[in-house]
Design an enzyme around this catalytic site. Structure first.
Site, PDB file in Angstrom:
ATOM      1  N   SER A  66       0.832  -1.195   0.000  1.00  0.00           N
ATOM      2  CA  SER A  66       0.000   0.000   0.000  1.00  0.00           C
ATOM      3  C   SER A  66       0.874   1.256   0.000  1.00  0.00           C
ATOM      4  CB  SER A  66      -0.956  -0.039   1.188  1.00  0.00           C
ATOM      5  OG  SER A  66      -1.950   0.940   1.071  1.00  0.00           O
ATOM      6  N   ASP A  72      -9.770  -5.084  -4.663  1.00  0.00           N
ATOM      7  CA  ASP A  72      -9.193  -3.825  -4.194  1.00  0.00           C
ATOM      8  C   ASP A  72      -9.799  -2.699  -5.024  1.00  0.00           C
ATOM      9  OD1 ASP A  72      -7.704  -1.765  -3.232  1.00  0.00           O
ATOM     10  OD2 ASP A  72      -5.758  -2.705  -3.534  1.00  0.00           O
ATOM     11  N   HIS A 128      -8.036  -5.233  -0.410  1.00  0.00           N
ATOM     12  CA  HIS A 128      -6.775  -4.533  -0.178  1.00  0.00           C
ATOM     13  C   HIS A 128      -6.123  -4.971   1.129  1.00  0.00           C
ATOM     14  CE1 HIS A 128      -3.935  -1.232  -0.622  1.00  0.00           C
ATOM     15  NE2 HIS A 128      -4.156  -0.904   0.638  1.00  0.00           N
TER      16      HIS A 128
END
Length: 877
Positions: free
Chosen positions: A717, A819, A852
């Protein structure tokens, strides 16, 4: 199993049974210590796998059972493949097999460990559970509210049992074959029976404890199994959390329709879910709760019921009392509904759901509900019926619910060497009423089961179980709960006081002293931080609102008394951070940490050291010899939360280092908004330089083992964004010492964005682009916005040239199918870096059916293992 217990009491036992300190058996490392050994022998052409008397074995091994393991051969010449038999360490001492690692099973095992035994009668105990974690189920709701971390309420069995002699086996039970109901001739060996596991292993035991609990019964009405989610296990809770996160990301922006969550059932579990989720969603969503009865929690004390109803009516919750669900289906264009086909899309191909309701009483009209997520809290089913031998389906006596009929001593009727407790057992109180399936009952039964096993093995009288109802508890939100104690009539603690009392009780009821202390310190630290923030806010409210807070939102201060500045949100960065007008910053997950040291599960050793201007946590794999690769890792968290010491990150690095055999260097970088970018980039680069110089030439682990010709940058991320920008910095002349080679750049669910939509981003509404712009400007000190090359690496030709020049031989880009916000941009990155003229190899890997950063709390799930193995293969290539 629901939980509505106040402080759970222990029965009073003789002094000879007082607890003793745990034995120092040392820690076990599952990475190199096998659990099972094949131990069987052939006698007269037939596998005598259990050491049973021949007459007894013939009774158990029926050719008509349909169980191949026990099928009798038609001739002595026919080969029979025996199953592996679990190898007990001692041939003489009693063997106790406990099935199920919930409150009943685990606490029985720990009770047996605590008792004083004659040396020749101390039992060998094996605990079998299909999960590798013990789950404190009454606190699963706190995972959704962010009050607790997974490690606090779901510790690994290996961690809990490391200082005991209890063996743990992760497996599922396939078949039970008790033999303690057979009549034996004098002198014949006495055994309790055998248990078949799904892996094929067979456990022969002397004493058995059935504590398997119950499973959620989800296939109740058409569509419930396909579209509704239960909430009884850790996996269920994490699945619900991922669904909620996906919905929250999809619905960013004021113009987005509200999130709609339907909850079927308003017993304790349904009420606690409704209160928790409605508080989490606030004004962004609605909870629709359905119950067939016209009241909530019909078995609860009046005080708890009144407190719960008051909370439910004060929040954005719609109650449908006196209705039952007849069908759950996907929305379609033919439905008489206000939703459109476009609105029905959530998380890719997931659509709005329709619940058909019918009234439980005549004279009322049916209802149709729309929902994005349906949670099912009604009904459960026992596992015992499907575990009965096919040739003897009634060998274990069951009631109509599939629960085991037991004596007052918790022994199964007709089976003196088998005990049943918790949801598996059907035991009545003195009034003839079945005991409820609650944690309080299971906890008290575990004490009695442990004692009665001690008594039976030592030829002492067994005690009849007597349940002591000490009260019931329920959570109603982050700072709200209700407790009714049975020993003080009419007293109900609710609100913050009830919330604090409930958490204290549960902390004291954690399974081991060590875990109890860790959880207590963690919860105390979180409470202290929240309390300090409240004090700071109270002081801050006495002064004018800070200019910085106003500039973030470009709003003017409202007139005095218009709104509490500590309640008005000026920046909401879900799910990481919330900033209030007073200047207070609230991070929902808090800042829980775990210390560096030796990881019992993997054998990886870690330590925190200074790395010039920054700090790092260094990881060394077990048995490290010679020169090995170096991974410099950057954690995620939107640049605003997280650290290498965060439990999920620390566990992930332990796992990555153990699997890859590389040294790990995880960087503590400063967080925004207190320290805006480029602070995190500067700290990240300090960590890279420190590793590349062998810790300024002074770090023993790096000096002894670091192969600087095999250095990798990795992150998830926001951490992946940092990793990319570190690779860009490394391209500068003289940035890294001579001889240092960046072999690879691994970007997991990377945080990139841009002013112009790419790929599937064109389907996003303008509010998403606005949100991405606001959050980027929030974390960086100076920027032109989303055309900043640090967040849009290919925004122009100059940025493309810089990105193409990163000195890494290979790039791995990992994406998650669900995601919603970042997948398309990661796919774009993998395409653009290929087209930019980058000279190295580019690999792309997609994890299916997950969202995610899904992998940190479910490291052993199939998708997480696949992702980790791909990264390890990238490092070892």
């Amino acid at each position: 199993m629901s939980c509505r217990a106040a402080p759970w009491g222990r029965p009073s036992f003789p002094a000879s049974a007082r607890p003793r300190p745990p034995s120092a058996s040392g820690s076990r490392n599952p990475w190199n210590n096998p659990v099972f050994k094949n131990s069987w022998r052939l006698v007269g052409g037939v596998p005598n796998m259990f050491g049973l008397p021949s007459r007894l074995f013939r009774c158990m091994a029926s050719s008509g059972s349909g169980d191949d393991t026990f099928a009798r051969p038609t001739s002595t010449d026919e080969a029979v493949a025996p199953s592996p038999l679990y190898s007990w360490p001692d041939k003489q001492r009693p063997r106790v097999c406990i099935l199920g690692g919930g409150f009943g099973g685990l606490y029985t095992a720990l009770r047996l460990e605590s008792l004083v035994w004659p040396s020749d009668k101390r039992p060998q105990v094996v605990l079998v559970d299909q999960s590798d974690r013990f789950v404190f189920k009454p606190m699963l709701y706190e995972l959704l509210s962010g009050e607790v971390d997974v490690w606090e309420i779901a510790p690994y069995f290996t961690d809990l049992l490391k200082s005991t002699s209890i063996q743990f086996v992760r497996d599922s039970v396939k078949l039970l074959r008790p033999s303690d109901h057979f009549r034996r001739e004098p002198g014949e060996s006495c055994t309790g029976g055998v248990v078949h596991l799904e892996s094929g292993t067979v456990i022969e035991y002397d004493w058995l404890v059935l504590a398997l609990g119950a499973e959620a019964k989800i296939d109740v009405v058409p569509g419930s199994a396909e579209y509704a989610l239960p909430f009884t296990t850790l996996e269920d809770a994490l699945r619900v959390e991922n669904k909620l996160k996906g919905l929250e990301r999809k619905r960013f922006g004021k113009s987005a329709p509200p999130i709609e969550v339907a909850i079927v059932g308003l017993g304790y579990s349904g009420v606690e879910l409704a209160a928790t989720i409605s508080e989490r969603l606030k004004d962004t969503g609605t909870v629709k709760a359905v119950n067939v009865q016209t009241t909530i929690c019909p078995t609860a004390p009046q005080g708890n019921r009144d407190a719960a109803l008051k909370v439910l009516e004060s929040r954005n919750i719609q109650l449908f009392l006196g209705y039952f669900v007849t069908c759950i289906r996907e929305a379609s264009t033919s439905d008489d509904s206000s939703i459109t086909v476009e609105d029905s899309e959530v998380d890719g191909d997931h659509k709005k759901l329709i619940l058909d309701l019918q009234p439980a009483e005549r004279g009322r009209q049916g209802q149709i509900l729309e929902a994005d997520l349906v949670l099912w809290t009604v009904g459960s089913t026992s596992q015992i019926p499907r575990l009965q031998p096919p040739d003897a389906p009634y060998v274990i006596p069951l009631n109509g619910r599939g629960q085991v009929e037991t004596e007052e001593t918790l022994q199964v009727k007709g089976h003196p060497r088998t005990f049943a407790i918790g949801d598996s057992a059907a035991l009545r109180d003195l009034s003839g009423k079945l005991l409820p399936s609650t944690a309080q009952v299971a906890f008290q039964q575990a004490d009695f089961a442990g004692w009665n096993l001690w008594a039976a093995i030592n030829d002492r009288p067994l005690l009849p179980f007597r349940f002591q109802n000490l009260g019931e508890m329920m959570t109603l939100g982050r700072n709200d709960a209700a407790i009714t104690a049975s020993f003080i009539e009419g007293l109900t603690l609710e609100g913050p006081l009830g919330h604090a009392a409930r958490k204290l009780v549960y902390c004291l009821r954690m399974p081991t002293d060590e875990h109890r202390v860790k959880v207590g310190i963690s919860w105390f630290a979180k409470t202290a931080i929240d309390s300090l923030a409240s004090v700071q806010n109270a002081v801050a409210n006495s002064f004018p609102t800070p200019t910085a807070a106003i500039s973030i939102t470009n709003r003017s201060r409202p007139p005095s008394g218009a709104m509490d500045p500590d309640s008005e949100v000026v920046f909401d960065f879900q799910p990481y951070l919330c900033q209030y007008k007073s200047g207070r910053i609230f991070r929902p997950g808090g800042a829980p940490t775990v210390p560096a040291g030796t990881d019992d599960r993997t054998g990886v050793v870690s330590k925190d050291v200074s790395a010039g201007a920054a700090n790092v946590r260094v990881y060394l794999p077990p048995g490290a010899t010679g020169k090995i690769p170096v991974i410099v890792y950057f954690h995620g968290g939107g640049f605003v939360v997280g650290s290498p010491a965060r439990p999920g990150t620390h566990a992930y690095l332990n796992d990555l280092v153990a699997r890859s055999g590389a040294i790990g260097v995880s960087v503590y970088y400063r967080l925004a908004p207190e320290h805006k970018l480029p602070a995190a980039y500067d700290d990240g680069w300090a960590g890279v330089r420190w590793a590349a110089t062998l810790g300024d030439g002074a770090e023993p682990w790096l000096l002894d083992h670091a192969d600087l010709s095999r250095v990798f940058l990795a992150g998830c991320s926001a951490g992946a964004n940092i990793a990319h920008n570190m690779a860009v910095r490394a391209a500068a002349a003289g940035a890294l010492p001579e001889g240092v080679t960046l072999r690879g750049l691994a970007l997991v669910h990377p945080y990139f964005t841009g002013k112009e939509a790419v790929g599937g981003e064109i389907e996003f509404g303008p509010e998403i682009r606005e949100f991405m712009d606001r959050t980027w400007r929030y974390v960086v000190s100076e920027t032109s916005g989303l055309d900043d090359p640090r967040v849009d690496p290919f925004v122009d030709e100059a940025a493309r040239k810089v990105s193409a020049g990163i000195p890494c031989e290979r790039v791995l880009v990992c994406v998650a199918e669900n995601d919603v916000l970042l997948k398309e941009r990661a796919l774009w990155y993998s395409r653009e870096i290929k087209a930019s003229g980058y000279a190295g190899e580019v690999e792309l890997f997609e994890s299916k059916g997950v969202g995610h950063a899904f992998h940190f709390d479910v490291l052993e799930s199939e998708p997480a293992v696949e992702l980790q193995e791909r990264i390890v293969a990238f490092i070892k290539k």
